[in-house]
Scaffold this motif. Sequence first.
Motif, PDB file in Angstrom:
ATOM      1  N   MET A   6      55.439 -46.675 -18.763  1.00  0.00           N
ATOM      2  CA  MET A   6      54.946 -46.416 -20.109  1.00  0.00           C
ATOM      3  C   MET A   6      53.440 -46.191 -20.071  1.00  0.00           C
ATOM      4  SD  MET A   6      57.617 -46.706 -22.095  1.00  0.00           S
ATOM      5  CE  MET A   6      57.222 -47.256 -23.719  1.00  0.00           C
ATOM      6  N   ALA A   7      52.980 -45.287 -20.870  1.00  0.00           N
ATOM      7  CA  ALA A   7      51.560 -45.029 -21.030  1.00  0.00           C
ATOM      8  C   ALA A   7      51.365 -44.560 -22.456  1.00  0.00           C
ATOM      9  CB  ALA A   7      51.101 -43.977 -20.024  1.00  0.00           C
ATOM     10  N   GLY A   8      50.174 -44.187 -22.786  1.00  0.00           N
ATOM     11  CA  GLY A   8      49.901 -43.669 -24.115  1.00  0.00           C
ATOM     12  C   GLY A   8      49.140 -44.667 -24.956  1.00  0.00           C
ATOM     13  N   PRO A   9      48.543 -44.198 -26.030  1.00  0.00           N
ATOM     14  CA  PRO A   9      47.755 -45.060 -26.900  1.00  0.00           C
ATOM     15  C   PRO A   9      48.614 -46.134 -27.569  1.00  0.00           C
ATOM     16  CG  PRO A   9      47.456 -42.734 -27.463  1.00  0.00           C
ATOM     17  CD  PRO A   9      48.559 -42.816 -26.474  1.00  0.00           C
ATOM     18  N   ALA A  10      48.030 -47.327 -27.734  1.00  0.00           N
ATOM     19  CA  ALA A  10      48.736 -48.420 -28.397  1.00  0.00           C
ATOM     20  C   ALA A  10      47.729 -49.351 -29.048  1.00  0.00           C
ATOM     21  CB  ALA A  10      49.587 -49.190 -27.395  1.00  0.00           C
ATOM     22  N   LEU A  11      48.017 -49.750 -30.274  1.00  0.00           N
ATOM     23  CA  LEU A  11      47.197 -50.719 -30.993  1.00  0.00           C
ATOM     24  C   LEU A  11      48.101 -51.870 -31.414  1.00  0.00           C
ATOM     25  CD1 LEU A  11      44.570 -51.637 -32.354  1.00  0.00           C
ATOM     26  CD2 LEU A  11      45.253 -50.294 -34.365  1.00  0.00           C
ATOM     27  N   PHE A  12      47.909 -53.039 -30.787  1.00  0.00           N
ATOM     28  CA  PHE A  12      48.680 -54.236 -31.108  1.00  0.00           C
ATOM     29  C   PHE A  12      47.831 -55.135 -31.977  1.00  0.00           C
ATOM     30  CE2 PHE A  12      50.865 -52.633 -27.468  1.00  0.00           C
ATOM     31  CZ  PHE A  12      52.183 -52.993 -27.650  1.00  0.00           C
ATOM     32  N   ILE A  13      48.402 -55.574 -33.096  1.00  0.00           N
ATOM     33  CA  ILE A  13      47.715 -56.486 -33.996  1.00  0.00           C
ATOM     34  C   ILE A  13      48.597 -57.715 -34.131  1.00  0.00           C
ATOM     35  CG2 ILE A  13      46.843 -56.830 -36.337  1.00  0.00           C
ATOM     36  CD1 ILE A  13      46.442 -53.755 -36.454  1.00  0.00           C
ATOM     37  N   GLY A  14      48.110 -58.839 -33.632  1.00  0.00           N
ATOM     38  CA  GLY A  14      48.861 -60.082 -33.680  1.00  0.00           C
ATOM     39  C   GLY A  14      48.861 -60.768 -32.339  1.00  0.00           C
ATOM     40  N   ASP A  15      49.914 -61.546 -32.080  1.00  0.00           N
ATOM     41  CA  ASP A  15      50.041 -62.257 -30.817  1.00  0.00           C
ATOM     42  C   ASP A  15      51.434 -62.034 -30.249  1.00  0.00           C
ATOM     43  OD1 ASP A  15      51.757 -63.970 -32.266  1.00  0.00           O
ATOM     44  OD2 ASP A  15      50.210 -65.482 -32.554  1.00  0.00           O
ATOM     45  N   ASP A  16      51.802 -62.817 -29.239  1.00  0.00           N
ATOM     46  CA  ASP A  16      53.093 -62.609 -28.569  1.00  0.00           C
ATOM     47  C   ASP A  16      54.305 -62.850 -29.458  1.00  0.00           C
ATOM     48  OD1 ASP A  16      51.735 -61.978 -26.289  1.00  0.00           O
ATOM     49  OD2 ASP A  16      52.031 -63.931 -25.328  1.00  0.00           O
ATOM     50  N   THR A  17      54.158 -63.641 -30.504  1.00  0.00           N
ATOM     51  CA  THR A  17      55.320 -63.986 -31.329  1.00  0.00           C
ATOM     52  C   THR A  17      55.398 -63.223 -32.641  1.00  0.00           C
ATOM     53  OG1 THR A  17      54.138 -65.849 -32.319  1.00  0.00           O
ATOM     54  CG2 THR A  17      55.463 -66.312 -30.359  1.00  0.00           C
ATOM     55  N   ALA A  18      54.276 -62.725 -33.125  1.00  0.00           N
ATOM     56  CA  ALA A  18      54.276 -61.967 -34.382  1.00  0.00           C
ATOM     57  C   ALA A  18      53.218 -60.874 -34.287  1.00  0.00           C
ATOM     58  CB  ALA A  18      54.006 -62.874 -35.570  1.00  0.00           C
ATOM     59  N   TYR A  19      53.663 -59.618 -34.357  1.00  0.00           N
ATOM     60  CA  TYR A  19      52.720 -58.511 -34.268  1.00  0.00           C
ATOM     61  C   TYR A  19      53.293 -57.258 -34.906  1.00  0.00           C
ATOM     62  CZ  TYR A  19      55.588 -56.891 -30.334  1.00  0.00           C
ATOM     63  OH  TYR A  19      56.628 -56.474 -29.555  1.00  0.00           O
ATOM     64  N   VAL A  20      52.381 -56.325 -35.159  1.00  0.00           N
ATOM     65  CA  VAL A  20      52.735 -54.939 -35.440  1.00  0.00           C
ATOM     66  C   VAL A  20      52.001 -54.120 -34.386  1.00  0.00           C
ATOM     67  CG1 VAL A  20      53.211 -55.182 -37.903  1.00  0.00           C
ATOM     68  CG2 VAL A  20      50.893 -54.682 -37.158  1.00  0.00           C
ATOM     69  N   ALA A  21      52.617 -53.064 -33.943  1.00  0.00           N
ATOM     70  CA  ALA A  21      52.009 -52.230 -32.910  1.00  0.00           C
ATOM     71  C   ALA A  21      52.242 -50.770 -33.251  1.00  0.00           C
ATOM     72  CB  ALA A  21      52.600 -52.559 -31.544  1.00  0.00           C
ATOM     73  N   LEU A  22      51.178 -50.035 -33.292  1.00  0.00           N
ATOM     74  CA  LEU A  22      51.232 -48.599 -33.494  1.00  0.00           C
ATOM     75  C   LEU A  22      51.101 -47.980 -32.104  1.00  0.00           C
ATOM     76  CD1 LEU A  22      51.291 -46.335 -35.625  1.00  0.00           C
ATOM     77  CD2 LEU A  22      48.799 -46.495 -35.719  1.00  0.00           C
ATOM     78  N   VAL A  23      52.151 -47.327 -31.628  1.00  0.00           N
ATOM     79  CA  VAL A  23      52.173 -46.837 -30.242  1.00  0.00           C
ATOM     80  C   VAL A  23      52.645 -45.391 -30.169  1.00  0.00           C
ATOM     81  CG1 VAL A  23      52.610 -49.147 -29.312  1.00  0.00           C
ATOM     82  CG2 VAL A  23      54.524 -47.658 -29.793  1.00  0.00           C
ATOM     83  N   ARG A  24      52.132 -44.696 -29.174  1.00  0.00           N
ATOM     84  CA  ARG A  24      52.627 -43.362 -28.834  1.00  0.00           C
ATOM     85  C   ARG A  24      53.041 -43.437 -27.371  1.00  0.00           C
ATOM     86  NH1 ARG A  24      49.875 -38.958 -26.752  1.00  0.00           N
ATOM     87  NH2 ARG A  24      47.882 -39.620 -27.615  1.00  0.00           N
ATOM     88  N   PRO A  25      54.295 -43.873 -27.126  1.00  0.00           N
ATOM     89  CA  PRO A  25      54.720 -44.057 -25.739  1.00  0.00           C
ATOM     90  C   PRO A  25      54.818 -42.740 -24.993  1.00  0.00           C
ATOM     91  CG  PRO A  25      56.512 -44.558 -27.261  1.00  0.00           C
ATOM     92  CD  PRO A  25      55.326 -44.188 -28.080  1.00  0.00           C
ATOM     93  N   GLN A  26      54.512 -42.825 -23.727  1.00  0.00           N
ATOM     94  CA  GLN A  26      54.647 -41.669 -22.854  1.00  0.00           C
ATOM     95  C   GLN A  26      55.216 -42.176 -21.545  1.00  0.00           C
ATOM     96  OE1 GLN A  26      51.007 -39.549 -22.223  1.00  0.00           O
ATOM     97  NE2 GLN A  26      52.045 -37.767 -21.446  1.00  0.00           N
ATOM     98  N   LEU A  27      56.371 -41.664 -21.176  1.00  0.00           N
ATOM     99  CA  LEU A  27      57.029 -42.089 -19.949  1.00  0.00           C
ATOM    100  C   LEU A  27      56.573 -41.230 -18.779  1.00  0.00           C
ATOM    101  CD1 LEU A  27      60.680 -42.571 -21.264  1.00  0.00           C
ATOM    102  CD2 LEU A  27      58.936 -44.317 -20.921  1.00  0.00           C
ATOM    103  N   ASP A  28      56.483 -41.835 -17.609  1.00  0.00           N
ATOM    104  CA  ASP A  28      56.124 -41.129 -16.384  1.00  0.00           C
ATOM    105  C   ASP A  28      57.411 -40.648 -15.720  1.00  0.00           C
ATOM    106  OD1 ASP A  28      55.298 -40.223 -13.929  1.00  0.00           O
ATOM    107  OD2 ASP A  28      54.385 -42.122 -13.314  1.00  0.00           O
ATOM    108  N   PRO A  29      57.653 -39.336 -15.664  1.00  0.00           N
ATOM    109  CA  PRO A  29      58.906 -38.837 -15.080  1.00  0.00           C
ATOM    110  C   PRO A  29      59.050 -39.151 -13.591  1.00  0.00           C
ATOM    111  CG  PRO A  29      57.519 -36.999 -15.786  1.00  0.00           C
ATOM    112  CD  PRO A  29      56.826 -38.260 -16.199  1.00  0.00           C
ATOM    113  N   ALA A  30      57.967 -39.552 -12.912  1.00  0.00           N
ATOM    114  CA  ALA A  30      58.046 -39.891 -11.492  1.00  0.00           C
ATOM    115  C   ALA A  30      58.385 -41.358 -11.258  1.00  0.00           C
ATOM    116  CB  ALA A  30      56.724 -39.549 -10.801  1.00  0.00           C
TER     117      ALA A  30
END
Length: 155
Positions: A6-30
Amino acid sequence: MSAEAMAGPALFIGDDTAYVALVRPQLDPADPDVVRAAGEAGVSPEEFAGPGDVWALLVEDGAEGDGFELPGLRDVEADGFAEQLQAVLAGAEPFTVEAGDVLRLDGTPAGDGWALTAHVTPPEGHDTPARTLTPGPAVTADLLADLAAFRGSLA
């Protein structure tokens, strides 16, 4: 999938138990995990990885997690949300910042940071109800650093 896949921009707001995350996942085909998953799906690794241009909102509140795609969201809009959040963190007043119709983040000053409340409204067609969660307390300096890194990853 491995974390390396996984790669791509990500903004996590919160902690391990409660969060919201705005992500643009990008998978590495290799990545071997992507290659294996693509084989199981009967497609090429490149097709399985996709273009990596669809944003998602991930939500975790204790044991209950969810997420949904935000197909109409563009990088400029994600950056706009982060920019608004940076601006209100510079003050010491309660705030509300919105990311379209799907996320509203309310903040009130608390010590050296903020007590946050996230209001999540899944887009039409998603069968999960709207919910409100309280991400862990956010230290202002840490949140500003995360926002700067997120915005830098969009450049």
